[in-house]
Design an enzyme around this catalytic site. Sequence first.
Site, short mmCIF file in Angstrom:
data_model
loop_
_atom_site.label_atom_id
_atom_site.label_comp_id
_atom_site.label_asym_id
_atom_site.label_seq_id
_atom_site.Cartn_x
_atom_site.Cartn_y
_atom_site.Cartn_z
N MET A 1 -37.01 26.12 -12.89
CA MET A 1 -36.42 24.91 -13.50
C MET A 1 -38.14 23.92 -14.91
O MET A 1 -38.71 23.85 -13.84
CB MET A 1 -36.37 23.93 -12.98
CG MET A 1 -36.11 22.07 -13.90
SD MET A 1 -35.54 20.56 -13.50
CE MET A 1 -36.81 20.02 -15.03
N PRO A 2 -38.68 24.63 -15.39
CA PRO A 2 -40.22 24.25 -15.86
C PRO A 2 -40.47 22.96 -16.31
O PRO A 2 -39.46 22.04 -16.97
CB PRO A 2 -40.49 25.51 -16.89
CG PRO A 2 -39.63 25.97 -16.94
CD PRO A 2 -38.28 26.00 -16.29
N LEU A 3 -41.22 21.72 -15.99
CA LEU A 3 -41.39 20.22 -16.54
C LEU A 3 -42.78 20.91 -17.69
O LEU A 3 -43.64 21.16 -17.09
CB LEU A 3 -41.53 19.62 -15.54
CG LEU A 3 -42.16 18.34 -16.20
CD1 LEU A 3 -40.94 17.25 -16.80
CD2 LEU A 3 -42.62 17.25 -15.07
#
Length: 140
Positions: A1-3
């Site tokens: 889950m990249p931010l």
Amino acid sequence: MPLSRVFLRRGKPAAYRQAILDGLYQAMRETFNVPESDYFMLVTQHDAEDFWYSPDYVGVARSDDLVIIQLTVSNTRTMAQKKALYRSIVEKLGRNPGIRPEDVFINLVEVLPENWSMGNGLAQYAAEPAPADTDLKAAV
């Protein structure tokens, strides 16, 4: 889950900013196995006096079109995946919206999977610890 955080100088149209996010998301899906609909992305625009950068650090000739991309990701990717990501981002942003490779600065911030909560106060990526030996003996 990249931010994903994208920083650039103020003045680029909405379609330009959207093209950056689209290219970034496609590159992450292709190289980092990011699931569909897993996008949390922010664009921050800065006035010239608040956007400082070296025009030639490590021999890279940057311009005022510099885009700084910071991705906070779980520390689960290989060096090969990271290098593929960098290449893919530069390629995609070069095609649309037309950013020079020299003007794409990428920084990965890696965190442990348990350092994410996507809502409801849960650590969705945290592995559940194995029960302690004493707990197993008590259950028998």
